[in-house]
Design a protein around this motif. Sequence first.
Motif, mmCIF file in Angstrom:
data_model
loop_
_atom_site.group_PDB
_atom_site.id
_atom_site.type_symbol
_atom_site.label_atom_id
_atom_site.label_comp_id
_atom_site.label_asym_id
_atom_site.label_seq_id
_atom_site.Cartn_x
_atom_site.Cartn_y
_atom_site.Cartn_z
ATOM 1 N N LEU A 24 -1.267 9.742 -27.892
ATOM 2 C CA LEU A 24 -1.636 10.006 -29.278
ATOM 3 C C LEU A 24 -2.684 11.109 -29.293
ATOM 4 N N PHE A 25 -2.870 11.717 -30.470
ATOM 5 C CA PHE A 25 -3.906 12.734 -30.618
ATOM 6 C C PHE A 25 -4.681 12.494 -31.901
ATOM 7 N N ALA A 26 -5.997 12.628 -31.783
ATOM 8 C CA ALA A 26 -6.898 12.620 -32.933
ATOM 9 C C ALA A 26 -7.472 14.028 -32.964
ATOM 10 N N ILE A 31 -5.448 10.629 -26.570
ATOM 11 C CA ILE A 31 -5.613 9.190 -26.387
ATOM 12 C C ILE A 31 -4.430 8.666 -25.579
ATOM 13 N N GLU A 32 -4.719 7.897 -24.539
ATOM 14 C CA GLU A 32 -3.689 7.169 -23.789
ATOM 15 C C GLU A 32 -3.721 5.739 -24.312
ATOM 16 N N ALA A 33 -2.776 5.410 -25.174
ATOM 17 C CA ALA A 33 -2.794 4.105 -25.833
ATOM 18 C C ALA A 33 -1.777 3.163 -25.217
ATOM 19 N N GLU A 34 -2.256 2.005 -24.766
ATOM 20 C CA GLU A 34 -1.353 0.929 -24.396
ATOM 21 C C GLU A 34 -0.792 0.379 -25.700
ATOM 22 N N VAL A 35 0.490 0.049 -25.703
ATOM 23 C CA VAL A 35 1.134 -0.384 -26.937
ATOM 24 C C VAL A 35 1.378 -1.891 -26.918
ATOM 25 N N ASP A 85 -2.227 3.598 -41.646
ATOM 26 C CA ASP A 85 -1.062 3.349 -42.493
ATOM 27 C C ASP A 85 0.216 3.711 -41.740
ATOM 28 N N GLU A 86 1.342 3.672 -42.407
ATOM 29 C CA GLU A 86 2.651 3.920 -41.793
ATOM 30 C C GLU A 86 2.746 5.288 -41.126
ATOM 31 N N LYS A 87 1.997 6.265 -41.623
ATOM 32 C CA LYS A 87 2.078 7.634 -41.090
ATOM 33 C C LYS A 87 0.954 7.964 -40.115
ATOM 34 N N GLY A 88 0.077 6.999 -39.843
ATOM 35 C CA GLY A 88 -1.005 7.226 -38.898
ATOM 36 C C GLY A 88 -2.309 7.683 -39.515
ATOM 37 N N LYS A 89 -2.412 7.628 -40.839
ATOM 38 C CA LYS A 89 -3.660 8.019 -41.504
ATOM 39 C C LYS A 89 -4.657 6.866 -41.435
ATOM 40 N N ILE A 90 -5.900 7.192 -41.066
ATOM 41 C CA ILE A 90 -6.945 6.172 -40.943
ATOM 42 C C ILE A 90 -7.295 5.616 -42.319
ATOM 43 N N SER A 131 -5.783 11.794 -39.730
ATOM 44 C CA SER A 131 -4.517 11.297 -39.175
ATOM 45 C C SER A 131 -4.499 11.309 -37.657
ATOM 46 N N ILE A 132 -3.944 10.251 -37.091
ATOM 47 C CA ILE A 132 -3.675 10.146 -35.662
ATOM 48 C C ILE A 132 -2.212 10.557 -35.490
#
Length: 142
Positions: A24-26, A31-35, A85-90, A131-132
């Motif tokens: 992911l990117f901010a 970001i290395e995100a475990e899901v 939210d659904e689109k990655g907005k904080i 947004s992420i």
Amino acid sequence: MLALSLIVPMPGWAQQAQLPLLELFAGMHRIEAEVAATPESRQTGMMLRTVMAPQRGMLFVFPEAANQCMWMRNTLLPLSVVFLDEKGKIINVEDMQPKTDANHCSAKPARYALEMNLGWFRSRGLGAGFSITGIEKAPAGR
């Protein structure tokens, strides 16, 4: 022929199932995100871990957007969480202290929650409305 399999745990990490990683990117921050997309992985979350690399986090994927809450029972690290939210907005950022049962909830219906080390979002000036990216590659929550 004998084949050996070694499982080498990462230092400070409790024995947990390996979760898939999602990049992911901010903004310019990677970001290395475990899901955690299943009920079991969302329930376990970051419990019992004693270290987390600065660029590492955990993305919680929920089956649908709803008011989501996180808590820190058996979590040993102080964390910050953003609800997305659904689109990655904080939607909002919450700071969470270890070993507490206090609820930290989304201000509006959220589809995702992203946990990082305490202060990670604020130290980078990331808050509501930012947004992420890469979130669209996350698997569907179950």
